[in-house]
Design a protein around this motif. Structure first.
Motif, PDB file in Angstrom:
ATOM      1  N   ALA A  92       0.836  -1.205   0.000  1.00 39.68           N
ATOM      2  CA  ALA A  92       0.000   0.000   0.000  1.00 39.68           C
ATOM      3  C   ALA A  92       0.868   1.251   0.000  1.00 39.68           C
ATOM      4  CB  ALA A  92      -0.921  -0.014   1.221  1.00 39.68           C
ATOM      5  N   GLU A  93       1.978   1.193   0.724  1.00 41.56           N
ATOM      6  CA  GLU A  93       2.858   2.370   0.785  1.00 41.56           C
ATOM      7  C   GLU A  93       3.591   2.604  -0.526  1.00 41.56           C
ATOM      8  OE1 GLU A  93       4.996   1.712   4.428  1.00 41.56           O
ATOM      9  OE2 GLU A  93       3.257   2.406   5.581  1.00 41.56           O
TER      10      GLU A  93
ATOM     11  N   PRO B  92       0.437   9.533  -5.288  1.00 40.58           N
ATOM     12  CA  PRO B  92      -0.052  10.092  -4.014  1.00 40.58           C
ATOM     13  C   PRO B  92      -1.582  10.115  -3.903  1.00 40.58           C
ATOM     14  CG  PRO B  92       1.603  11.533  -5.018  1.00 40.58           C
ATOM     15  CD  PRO B  92       1.325  10.454  -6.011  1.00 40.58           C
ATOM     16  N   GLU B  93      -2.268   9.971  -5.045  1.00 36.05           N
ATOM     17  CA  GLU B  93      -3.745   9.905  -5.004  1.00 36.05           C
ATOM     18  C   GLU B  93      -4.231   8.788  -4.081  1.00 36.05           C
ATOM     19  OE1 GLU B  93      -1.858   9.994  -7.714  1.00 36.05           O
ATOM     20  OE2 GLU B  93      -2.767  11.227  -9.303  1.00 36.05           O
ATOM     21  N   PHE B  94      -3.400   7.784  -3.864  1.00 35.09           N
ATOM     22  CA  PHE B  94      -3.831   6.621  -3.068  1.00 35.09           C
ATOM     23  C   PHE B  94      -3.492   6.735  -1.580  1.00 35.09           C
ATOM     24  CE2 PHE B  94      -3.537   4.813  -7.384  1.00 35.09           C
ATOM     25  CZ  PHE B  94      -4.722   4.113  -7.471  1.00 35.09           C
ATOM     26  N   ARG B  95      -2.893   7.860  -1.172  1.00 31.10           N
ATOM     27  CA  ARG B  95      -2.555   7.999   0.254  1.00 31.10           C
ATOM     28  C   ARG B  95      -3.810   7.895   1.102  1.00 31.10           C
ATOM     29  NH1 ARG B  95       2.326  10.043   1.977  1.00 31.10           N
ATOM     30  NH2 ARG B  95       1.246  10.385   3.929  1.00 31.10           N
ATOM     31  N   PHE B  96      -3.811   7.009   2.065  1.00 36.05           N
ATOM     32  CA  PHE B  96      -5.035   6.840   2.858  1.00 36.05           C
ATOM     33  C   PHE B  96      -4.906   7.345   4.292  1.00 36.05           C
ATOM     34  CE2 PHE B  96      -3.922   3.113   5.389  1.00 36.05           C
ATOM     35  CZ  PHE B  96      -2.847   2.600   4.685  1.00 36.05           C
ATOM     36  N   GLU B  97      -3.726   7.833   4.680  1.00 36.71           N
ATOM     37  CA  GLU B  97      -3.621   8.470   6.005  1.00 36.71           C
ATOM     38  C   GLU B  97      -4.490   9.723   5.965  1.00 36.71           C
ATOM     39  OE1 GLU B  97      -0.950   7.665   4.135  1.00 36.71           O
ATOM     40  OE2 GLU B  97       0.013   6.081   5.296  1.00 36.71           O
ATOM     41  N   GLY B  98      -5.262   9.941   7.007  1.00 35.15           N
ATOM     42  CA  GLY B  98      -6.161  11.092   7.030  1.00 35.15           C
ATOM     43  C   GLY B  98      -7.301  10.937   6.031  1.00 35.15           C
TER      44      GLY B  98
ATOM     45  N   THR C 245     -11.829   4.387  -4.056  1.00 30.75           N
ATOM     46  CA  THR C 245     -12.193   3.016  -3.685  1.00 30.75           C
ATOM     47  C   THR C 245     -11.084   2.367  -2.854  1.00 30.75           C
ATOM     48  OG1 THR C 245     -13.315   2.857  -5.812  1.00 30.75           O
ATOM     49  CG2 THR C 245     -12.991   0.795  -4.601  1.00 30.75           C
ATOM     50  N   LEU C 246      -9.851   2.490  -3.346  1.00 35.50           N
ATOM     51  CA  LEU C 246      -8.744   1.843  -2.619  1.00 35.50           C
ATOM     52  C   LEU C 246      -8.487   2.503  -1.269  1.00 35.50           C
ATOM     53  CD1 LEU C 246      -5.882   0.108  -4.303  1.00 35.50           C
ATOM     54  CD2 LEU C 246      -8.297  -0.354  -4.363  1.00 35.50           C
ATOM     55  N   ARG C 247      -8.613   3.833  -1.204  1.00 36.93           N
ATOM     56  CA  ARG C 247      -8.413   4.499   0.081  1.00 36.93           C
ATOM     57  C   ARG C 247      -9.460   4.029   1.091  1.00 36.93           C
ATOM     58  NH1 ARG C 247      -9.583   9.529  -0.937  1.00 36.93           N
ATOM     59  NH2 ARG C 247      -8.567  10.476   0.830  1.00 36.93           N
TER      60      ARG C 247
END
Ligand code: MN
Ligand code: MN
Length: 300
Positions: free
Chosen positions: A193-194, A201-207, A219-221
């Motif tokens: 994931a990282e 960066p579109e896939f960053r899910f922190e926050g 969807t992935l976030r």
């Protein structure tokens, strides 16, 4: 491979495909709803009850599972990797008038029927989740070879979707499924994931902002936030589908990853039993055939 290890991997592979179908059936009820509407009408959505905008029967699955079946059958029934075998199954499925089909999938399949081309041209608008939602069978089939996974995951995607974000999502979802199947420690799934977020960066899910849409980064976030903040298959799926939005597709992807990670016995019995018995049997059989064709089983 020793028979015990083989049996463990077969069971996890079954959990990945069954988990995806369970997530689709569970999430279809809340697809296109907003979280506040879900809370108001249902409370916490955690039972497979059907309904939703497609007015489904309890346990009924949608395009996410149907296209996954096309990919799995296309791989298993052909002698070797044969993209046309998958595309032909998509075409046959579409000709039957499915209750739901994404616009990008429809366009890509119709283009294939007309031109027999197996890869659609790059398209700005192809960053939807329709290719990532059906990648699980490719992860099973290429188990033991992440390079091969990357290549074939993208090939199956390009039948309908040709966009770097969709490609990256397919590879990443497939990698997480494979690492789950191989019982790689959780850090290995997080690394996938990282890596995805580092590249896009579109896939960053922190926050994470709570947005679940058919745009594949959303969807992935949704999936990654739920997967990494819960400790069981059930809680991961419940968290995912209660975001609403593209809940069945997020549910299908979360179910495949969480199924691979937590295994068959972690999928609530009541959810498995809600699925059609024929579908359950076919998914179990396809999962076994897919991993038995994989480089991991081939080598050993
Ligand atoms: Mn669907
Ligand atoms: Mn959907």
């Amino acid at each position: 491979m020793n028979p015990r290890r083989a049996a463990t991997i077969v069971r996890r592979a079954r959990a990945a495909l069954l988990g995806g179908a369970v997530g689709d059936a569970l999430g279809a009820t809340t697809e296109f709803m907003k979280p506040a509407q879900i809370r108001e009408r249902i409370g916490v959505h955690r039972e497979i009850t059907g309904g939703g905008w497609l007015n489904l029967l309890p346990g009924q699955v949608t395009d996410d599972t149907e296209m996954t079946l096309c990919v799995a059958r296309g791989i298993v029934q052909a002698r070797e990797w044969n993209l046309a075998a998958i595309a032909d199954r998509f075409a046959h499925w579409l000709s039957g008038g499915p209750a739901d089909v994404g616009a990008t999938c429809r366009r890509g399949i119709l283009e294939y029927v007309e031109t027999r081309r197996l890869a659609t041209a790059p398209n700005e608008g192809d960053a939807g989740n329709g290719a990532a939602m059906r990648v699980a069978p490719v992860a099973l089939y290429t188990l033991g070879d992440e390079e091969l996974l990357s290549r074939l995951a993208v090939e199956q995607a390009h039948i309908t979707h040709h966009h770097p974000l969709s490609d990256a999502a397919c590879v990443s979802v497939g990698t997480m499924i494979q690492r789950g199947l191989l019982r790689t420690p959780l850090a290995g799934l997080r690394a996938a994931a990282e890596e995805l977020a580092a590249r896009h960066p579109e896939f960053r899910f922190e926050g994470y902002d709570g947005k679940s849409s058919a745009y594949v980064p959303d969807t992935l976030r949704t999936v990654l936030d739920a997967f990494f903040s819960t400790g069981s298959f059930e809680e991961c799926l419940v968290k995912t589908v209660n975001r609403g939005g593209d809940a069945d597709t997020a549910g299908a992807i979360a179910g495949a990853i969480a199924g691979a990670r937590y295994g068959l016995s972690a999928i609530p019995r009541r959810w498995v039993n809600a699925l059609d018995a024929g579908l359950r049997e076919e998914l179990a059989s396809l999962a076994e055939q897919l991993v038995r064709k994989s480089p991991l089983f081939d080598r050993a």
